[in-house]
Design a protein around this motif. Structure first.
Motif, short mmCIF file in Angstrom:
data_model
loop_
_atom_site.label_atom_id
_atom_site.label_comp_id
_atom_site.label_asym_id
_atom_site.label_seq_id
_atom_site.Cartn_x
_atom_site.Cartn_y
_atom_site.Cartn_z
N GLY A 174 0.74 -1.34 -0.02
CA GLY A 174 0.06 -0.05 -0.05
C GLY A 174 0.94 1.25 0.00
N LYS A 175 0.31 2.34 -0.03
CA LYS A 175 0.94 3.63 -0.07
C LYS A 175 1.17 4.01 1.41
CE LYS A 175 -0.29 8.32 -1.65
NZ LYS A 175 -1.05 9.04 -2.57
N LEU A 176 2.21 4.47 1.80
CA LEU A 176 2.62 4.67 3.29
C LEU A 176 1.90 6.10 3.52
CD1 LEU A 176 5.77 3.95 4.97
CD2 LEU A 176 4.44 5.99 5.39
N LEU A 177 0.92 6.38 4.38
CA LEU A 177 0.08 7.56 4.47
C LEU A 177 1.04 8.30 5.95
CD1 LEU A 177 -3.47 6.64 4.30
CD2 LEU A 177 -1.80 7.74 2.31
N GLY A 178 1.06 7.56 7.12
CA GLY A 178 1.59 8.09 8.38
C GLY A 178 1.34 7.38 9.40
N LEU A 179 1.25 7.88 10.61
CA LEU A 179 1.10 7.08 11.84
C LEU A 179 -0.16 7.22 12.57
CD1 LEU A 179 4.65 8.30 13.37
CD2 LEU A 179 4.18 5.95 12.30
N ASP A 180 -0.58 6.57 13.27
CA ASP A 180 -1.64 6.45 14.08
C ASP A 180 -1.17 6.99 15.51
OD1 ASP A 180 -4.13 5.81 13.42
OD2 ASP A 180 -4.34 3.66 13.79
N LEU A 181 -2.04 7.30 16.33
CA LEU A 181 -1.81 7.90 17.76
C LEU A 181 -0.94 6.85 18.51
CD1 LEU A 181 -5.03 9.74 18.94
CD2 LEU A 181 -2.89 10.84 17.93
N ASP A 182 -0.89 5.61 18.41
CA ASP A 182 -0.03 4.75 19.09
C ASP A 182 1.23 4.38 18.36
OD1 ASP A 182 -1.01 3.23 17.17
OD2 ASP A 182 -1.76 1.52 18.44
N GLY A 183 1.29 5.11 17.09
CA GLY A 183 2.54 4.92 16.44
C GLY A 183 2.62 3.55 15.32
N SER A 184 1.20 3.22 15.30
CA SER A 184 1.10 2.06 14.28
C SER A 184 1.05 2.88 12.82
CB SER A 184 -0.51 1.44 14.30
OG SER A 184 -0.41 1.13 15.46
N LEU A 185 1.51 2.01 11.93
CA LEU A 185 1.89 2.63 10.65
C LEU A 185 0.31 2.74 9.69
CD1 LEU A 185 4.14 3.63 8.92
CD2 LEU A 185 4.28 1.32 7.80
N ARG A 186 0.07 3.73 9.04
CA ARG A 186 -1.10 3.81 8.37
C ARG A 186 -0.97 3.74 6.88
NH1 ARG A 186 -3.55 8.33 8.00
NH2 ARG A 186 -1.85 9.66 8.77
N LEU A 187 -1.64 2.77 6.32
CA LEU A 187 -1.28 2.54 4.89
C LEU A 187 -2.60 2.61 4.14
CD1 LEU A 187 0.75 -0.72 4.29
CD2 LEU A 187 1.63 1.36 4.62
N LEU A 188 -2.71 3.18 2.67
CA LEU A 188 -3.68 3.22 2.00
C LEU A 188 -3.63 1.80 1.14
CD1 LEU A 188 -6.49 4.34 1.20
CD2 LEU A 188 -5.09 5.59 -0.55
N GLY A 189 -4.45 0.75 1.13
CA GLY A 189 -4.10 -0.54 0.47
C GLY A 189 -4.47 -0.53 -0.82
N GLU A 190 -4.23 -1.52 -1.52
CA GLU A 190 -4.27 -1.46 -3.20
C GLU A 190 -5.83 -1.49 -3.62
OE1 GLU A 190 -2.04 -4.92 -4.03
OE2 GLU A 190 -0.30 -3.89 -4.53
N ASN A 191 -6.55 -1.76 -2.78
CA ASN A 191 -8.15 -1.71 -3.09
C ASN A 191 -8.54 -0.46 -2.36
OD1 ASN A 191 -7.57 -2.36 -0.41
ND2 ASN A 191 -8.86 -4.21 -0.32
N ARG A 192 -7.72 0.30 -2.10
CA ARG A 192 -8.02 1.98 -1.51
C ARG A 192 -8.59 1.87 -0.19
NH1 ARG A 192 -6.17 5.58 -4.47
NH2 ARG A 192 -6.96 7.16 -3.43
N GLN A 193 -8.53 0.66 0.38
CA GLN A 193 -8.95 0.45 1.90
C GLN A 193 -7.82 0.97 2.71
OE1 GLN A 193 -11.84 -0.82 3.18
NE2 GLN A 193 -12.66 -0.58 0.88
N PRO A 194 -8.30 1.48 3.67
CA PRO A 194 -7.06 2.12 4.88
C PRO A 194 -6.60 0.54 5.69
CG PRO A 194 -9.25 3.02 5.29
CD PRO A 194 -9.47 2.24 3.98
N ALA A 195 -5.46 0.55 5.85
CA ALA A 195 -4.82 -0.51 6.58
C ALA A 195 -4.13 -0.06 7.70
CB ALA A 195 -4.04 -1.53 5.64
#
Ligand code: BT5
Length: 258
Positions: free
Chosen positions: A224-245
């Motif tokens: 996926g596309k690397l978007l940034g971080l969640d509040l706990d430091g988890s990584l936020r991605l935009l998956g290939e099907n445009r679903q956030p992960a």
């Protein structure tokens, strides 16, 4: 580097204790044992050489003598850290990245635990926990920093390119001075660990932000596309099907997509 020179360099910091070794198996092992037997907050284990330096997943961390910094810091968690212990790896990453910036380098944090300079790994972080029942008793934050060229492992031992500070800058201060900068930055960011500013500073330094990446774990590979971080430091991605992960810490490794 020795105990006297380290104590002198770190004298402006309020350290809880210091154990220095010319050679040790792993500073994290020593720090875990010391933490379990009551080490004070901000106690440090530092070694010139590690013979059994550890990365994650029992991978090896290379620390030949006279060439690197291997340090483990024992933290007794305050309420802000108890609330979000997963931010601690970011605390170490920020301290290391900002230390690189004092050399006019442009570091990036390869989530979760690597510091890159010019796309090469220059430092790694291993956070381990001492539990007291279900509560965190203390955290051991191991940091390995490649200082001189001799600290860089041979290429056939590496899955990711590596470098050292000496490879990237012209004039290096003594290792003790570099460590002082790391811990000063650590103290600075520890005071802000509960703040939103902490996450944005961490996020702004992420490698591959806005780019396609792959996250490998034993169970699966997520792209996926690397978007940034969640509040706990988890990584936020935009998956290939445009679903956030959201990728939580664990035994995962991040790679740019080919
Ligand atoms: C890490 O693991 O990057 C965490 C490294 C933490 C080391 C510190 S030193 C002080 C403290 N005491 C310890 O025993 N450990 C901590 P990981 O993401 O799993 O990366 C490990 C991989 O990095 C290895 O499999 C090698 O491919 C590579 N590697 C090993 N030594 C390296 C070095 N000096 N520089 C760059 N890459 C290295």
């Amino acid at each position: 580097m020795n105990e006297v020179s380290l104590k002198k360099a770190l004298s402006s910091l309020n350290i809880g204790g210091l154990r220095y070794f010319d050679s040790i198996g792993s500073t994290n092992d020593e720090a875990l044992a010391w933490a379990a037997s009551g080490a004070a907050d901000f106690s440090l284990v530092i070694a010139d050489e590690q013979t059994r330096g550890r990365g994650r997943l029992n991978r090896k961390w290379f620390t030949p003598p006279g060439s690197a910094l291997a340090a483990s810091l024992i933290l007794r968690p305050n309420p802000a850290i108890h609330a979000r212990p997963s931010r601690v790896v970011g605390l170490a990453a920020l301290a290391l990245a900002e230390t690189c910036r004092t050399f006019n380098l442009n570091p990036r944090i390869k989530w979760p635990n690597d510091i890159l300079v010019n796309g090469k790994k220059i430092a790694g972080i291993l956070v381990e926990t001492v539990w007291s029942g279900a509560e965190i008793d203390s955290l051991v934050i191991g940091m390995g920093i490649n200082i001189y060229k001799a600290s860089v492992p041979p290429a056939d031992l590496l899955q990711f390119p590596a470098s050292s500070l000496e490879d990237e800058i012209n004039t290096l201060p003594p290792r003790e001075e570099i460590l002082r900068r790391v811990f000063e930055n650590f103290v600075h960011w520890r005071a802000k660990i509960g703040a939103d500013e902490f996450i944005s500073a961490w996020e702004n330094l992420l490698a591959f932000r806005g780019e396609q990446v792959q996250i490998h774990s034993a169970a699966e590979t997520i792209s996926g596309k690397l978007l940034g971080l969640d509040l706990d430091g988890s990584l936020r991605l935009l998956g290939e099907n445009r679903q956030p992960a959201v990728i939580h810490f664990g035994d995962v490794s991040l790679r740019p997509s080919a």
